[in-house]
Design an enzyme around this catalytic site. Sequence first.
Site, PDB file in Angstrom:
ATOM      1  N   ASP A  58      32.072   3.830  13.287  1.00  0.00           N
ATOM      2  CA  ASP A  58      32.125   4.483  14.478  1.00  0.00           C
ATOM      3  C   ASP A  58      31.466   3.681  14.939  1.00  0.00           C
ATOM      4  O   ASP A  58      31.057   4.074  16.077  1.00  0.00           O
ATOM      5  CB  ASP A  58      32.303   6.014  14.153  1.00  0.00           C
ATOM      6  CG  ASP A  58      33.589   6.762  13.756  1.00  0.00           C
ATOM      7  OD1 ASP A  58      34.664   5.822  13.984  1.00  0.00           O
ATOM      8  OD2 ASP A  58      33.203   7.567  12.628  1.00  0.00           O
ATOM      9  N   HIS A  78      27.990   8.108   5.692  1.00  0.00           N
ATOM     10  CA  HIS A  78      29.332   9.047   5.180  1.00  0.00           C
ATOM     11  C   HIS A  78      29.192   9.039   3.035  1.00  0.00           C
ATOM     12  O   HIS A  78      27.809   8.686   2.023  1.00  0.00           O
ATOM     13  CB  HIS A  78      29.756   6.943   4.983  1.00  0.00           C
ATOM     14  CG  HIS A  78      31.134   6.763   4.272  1.00  0.00           C
ATOM     15  ND1 HIS A  78      31.959   7.095   3.811  1.00  0.00           N
ATOM     16  CD2 HIS A  78      31.728   7.034   5.330  1.00  0.00           C
ATOM     17  CE1 HIS A  78      33.419   6.672   3.711  1.00  0.00           C
ATOM     18  NE2 HIS A  78      33.206   7.024   4.964  1.00  0.00           N
TER      19      HIS A  78
HETATM   20  C1  LIG Z   1      35.746   7.220  10.410  1.00  0.00           C
HETATM   21  C2  LIG Z   1      34.288   8.621   9.841  1.00  0.00           C
HETATM   22  O1  LIG Z   1      34.199   9.840   9.749  1.00  0.00           O
HETATM   23  S1  LIG Z   1      32.806   8.439   9.264  1.00  0.00           S
HETATM   24  C3  LIG Z   1      31.854   9.351   9.582  1.00  0.00           C
HETATM   25  C4  LIG Z   1      31.107   8.904  10.936  1.00  0.00           C
HETATM   26  N1  LIG Z   1      30.887  10.496  11.195  1.00  0.00           N
HETATM   27  C5  LIG Z   1      29.736  10.164  11.609  1.00  0.00           C
HETATM   28  O2  LIG Z   1      28.703   9.060  11.708  1.00  0.00           O
HETATM   29  C6  LIG Z   1      28.128  11.819  11.843  1.00  0.00           C
HETATM   30  C7  LIG Z   1      26.878  11.413  11.327  1.00  0.00           C
HETATM   31  N2  LIG Z   1      26.971  11.988  10.201  1.00  0.00           N
HETATM   32  C8  LIG Z   1      26.906  13.118   9.236  1.00  0.00           C
HETATM   33  O3  LIG Z   1      27.388  14.133  10.094  1.00  0.00           O
HETATM   34  C9  LIG Z   1      27.405  12.619   7.116  1.00  0.00           C
HETATM   35  O4  LIG Z   1      26.535  11.258   6.707  1.00  0.00           O
HETATM   36  C10 LIG Z   1      29.584  12.219   7.068  1.00  0.00           C
HETATM   37  C11 LIG Z   1      29.590  13.913   7.988  1.00  0.00           C
HETATM   38  C12 LIG Z   1      30.111  11.546   7.337  1.00  0.00           C
HETATM   39  C13 LIG Z   1      28.599  12.644   5.347  1.00  0.00           C
HETATM   40  O5  LIG Z   1      28.241  14.128   4.963  1.00  0.00           O
HETATM   41  P1  LIG Z   1      28.256  14.342   3.703  1.00  0.00           P
HETATM   42  O6  LIG Z   1      28.746  13.526   2.405  1.00  0.00           O
HETATM   43  O7  LIG Z   1      28.702  15.419   3.453  1.00  0.00           O
HETATM   44  O8  LIG Z   1      26.296  14.110   3.650  1.00  0.00           O
HETATM   45  P2  LIG Z   1      25.573  15.225   3.679  1.00  0.00           P
HETATM   46  O9  LIG Z   1      26.307  16.278   5.557  1.00  0.00           O
HETATM   47  O10 LIG Z   1      25.516  16.559   3.463  1.00  0.00           O
HETATM   48  O11 LIG Z   1      23.975  14.393   4.367  1.00  0.00           O
HETATM   49  C14 LIG Z   1      23.218  14.312   3.469  1.00  0.00           C
HETATM   50  C15 LIG Z   1      22.252  14.181   3.772  1.00  0.00           C
HETATM   51  O12 LIG Z   1      21.983  13.073   4.957  1.00  0.00           O
HETATM   52  C16 LIG Z   1      21.623  12.973   5.979  1.00  0.00           C
HETATM   53  N3  LIG Z   1      22.769  12.347   6.896  1.00  0.00           N
HETATM   54  C17 LIG Z   1      24.045  12.380   6.464  1.00  0.00           C
HETATM   55  N4  LIG Z   1      23.838  11.892   7.535  1.00  0.00           N
HETATM   56  C18 LIG Z   1      22.912  11.841   8.149  1.00  0.00           C
HETATM   57  C19 LIG Z   1      23.264  11.289   9.898  1.00  0.00           C
HETATM   58  N5  LIG Z   1      23.812  10.010  10.058  1.00  0.00           N
HETATM   59  N6  LIG Z   1      21.266  11.265  10.574  1.00  0.00           N
HETATM   60  C20 LIG Z   1      20.453  11.621   9.997  1.00  0.00           C
HETATM   61  N7  LIG Z   1      20.554  12.071   8.481  1.00  0.00           N
HETATM   62  C21 LIG Z   1      21.732  11.818   8.162  1.00  0.00           C
HETATM   63  C22 LIG Z   1      21.025  14.617   6.175  1.00  0.00           C
HETATM   64  O13 LIG Z   1      21.014  15.524   6.773  1.00  0.00           O
HETATM   65  C23 LIG Z   1      21.210  15.461   4.671  1.00  0.00           C
HETATM   66  O14 LIG Z   1      20.156  15.211   4.563  1.00  0.00           O
HETATM   67  P3  LIG Z   1      18.859  16.826   3.718  1.00  0.00           P
HETATM   68  O15 LIG Z   1      19.915  15.889   2.093  1.00  0.00           O
HETATM   69  O16 LIG Z   1      17.672  16.498   3.479  1.00  0.00           O
HETATM   70  O17 LIG Z   1      19.983  17.996   4.082  1.00  0.00           O
HETATM   71  O1  LIG Z   2      36.407   7.966   4.229  1.00  0.00           O
HETATM   72  C1  LIG Z   2      35.437   8.845   4.990  1.00  0.00           C
HETATM   73  O2  LIG Z   2      35.370  10.328   4.492  1.00  0.00           O
HETATM   74  C2  LIG Z   2      35.051   8.821   6.472  1.00  0.00           C
HETATM   75  C3  LIG Z   2      35.747   7.517   6.975  1.00  0.00           C
HETATM   76  O3  LIG Z   2      35.224   6.001   6.956  1.00  0.00           O
HETATM   77  C4  LIG Z   2      37.350   6.736   7.520  1.00  0.00           C
HETATM   78  O4  LIG Z   2      38.332   8.198   7.346  1.00  0.00           O
HETATM   79  O5  LIG Z   2      37.434   5.953   7.822  1.00  0.00           O
END
Ligand SMILES: CC(=O)SCCNC(=O)CCNC(=O)[C@H](O)C(C)(C)COP(=O)(O)OP(=O)(O)OC[C@H]1O[C@@H](n2cnc3c(N)ncnc32)[C@H](O)[C@@H]1OP(=O)(O)O
Ligand SMILES: O=C([O-])CC(=O)C(=O)O
Length: 374
Positions: free
Chosen positions: A311, A255
């Site tokens: 999620d 997140h």
């Molecule tokens: C309601 C919602 O929207 S909640 C989020 C739902 N999304 C997911 O579950 C998808 C999986 N999660 C993700 O892709 C990310 O954690 C996000 C998009 C939610 C947040 O992204 P950001 O804050 O931009 O973090 P970013 O993508 O830069 O990741 C940072 C580091 O953590 C790692 N990382 C982040 N999430 C994950 C994951 N789910 N699994 C494995 N590694 C991860 C990345 O690979 C990155 O590693 P690095 O620094 O070695 O390259």
């Molecule tokens: O806050 C965020 O970036 C994503 C999230 O958890 C939501 O929208 O519920």
Amino acid sequence: MEIKKGLEDVYVKETEITYIDGELGRLYYRGYSIYDLAEFSNFEETSYLILYGKLPNIYEYENFVKSLRESRGISDRVKEFLKSVKKNADPMDVLRTAVSIMGLEENTHTYNVSEQSIINLISKFPTIISYYIRLRRDLEPVEPDTSLSHAANFLYMVNGTKPSEEEYKAMDVAMILHIDHEMNASTFASLVVASTLSDIYSSIIAGISALKGPLHGGANYEALKMFKEIGYIENVEKYILNRLANKQRIMGFGHRVYKTYDPRARILKAYAKLLAEKKGGEIKRLYEIAEKVEEIGIKHLGPKGIYPNVDFYSSIVFYALGFEPEFFPTVFASARVTGWIAHILEYVKDNKIIRPKAYYKGEIGRKYIPIDSR
Ligand SMILES: CC(=O)SCCNC(=O)CCNC(=O)[C@H](O)C(C)(C)COP(=O)(O)OP(=O)(O)OC[C@H]1O[C@@H](n2cnc3c(N)ncnc32)[C@H](O)[C@@H]1OP(=O)(O)O
Ligand SMILES: O=C([O-])CC(=O)C(=O)O
């Protein structure tokens, strides 16, 4: 020149709607802890709170509930559209287009939000979604029942039977937990549109479009696909290690704001467990896989501040309640629409068009060469 990629840590507005403590894993709607709201409130009351900034008194509550119940029906034009859609369409595309038809019917041109359009948006999302679910199952759509609460009626329209008390509570809590989350991508997308003083339906469509993506609201669908792909609890460790070794993400983990366990996931896990025990079979097997994914995931990603998000366990809850996985993001949208509206109202009150900058690093002064000379 410092560029804030992904607008990370950039504040775009002041808000009195939602506060997240990402370090401690706490979430408050209008100052109330979501633990209290999940235990004592319901979707309708919490929606009122989010929209109007205070808990309603009994008259305000009853009026709000009555308007929502009376506005659930969808127009013949929307029904005809839903009947005409192919059965393998992405449900978020279907929802987005149905909302677009609602906007056409109201014939709004610019920003002018009536109480009735707010009520219409919140009350009709579940009807649109369940209507399409039933058609995909080759079943007659079920008309809304005004004697039922918002969450109970949603499940009734999807499954054709009234939910048990436990199913109702799980759905209601899941919807409360999805109502708002500060400046997430879909809320921001809807604000970008609203800040141009475009109409509310266009703003909500932008929210739906952003929520659809697998990095945002589409992650619940991806999480369940992952649990199904794993198949059996014995496969979890190998699957997760393999996924991480291939730089693939664990869906439902990580997140932007929480660097610890998402409190919504904590609450949803309890409901997922309860439903898994009640329903047994595939639900129980998938729940146990999810629990194991959580354990292995936290072991490897926890030190980087990556934990289950909303999620992760909502996927099991929605599945147990009768939704097909492709529909999970639409269920999310049906709750989040309240948050989108609240943020739009708050932002436009003191509006400024959202127009950031891009730092140009291309060439300038290039000489135009006619096409036959290139
Ligand atoms: C309601 C919602 O929207 S909640 C989020 C739902 N999304 C997911 O579950 C998808 C999986 N999660 C993700 O892709 C990310 O954690 C996000 C998009 C939610 C947040 O992204 P950001 O804050 O931009 O973090 P970013 O993508 O830069 O990741 C940072 C580091 O953590 C790692 N990382 C982040 N999430 C994950 C994951 N789910 N699994 C494995 N590694 C991860 C990345 O690979 C990155 O590693 P690095 O620094 O070695 O390259
Ligand atoms: O806050 C965020 O970036 C994503 C999230 O958890 C939501 O929208 O519920």
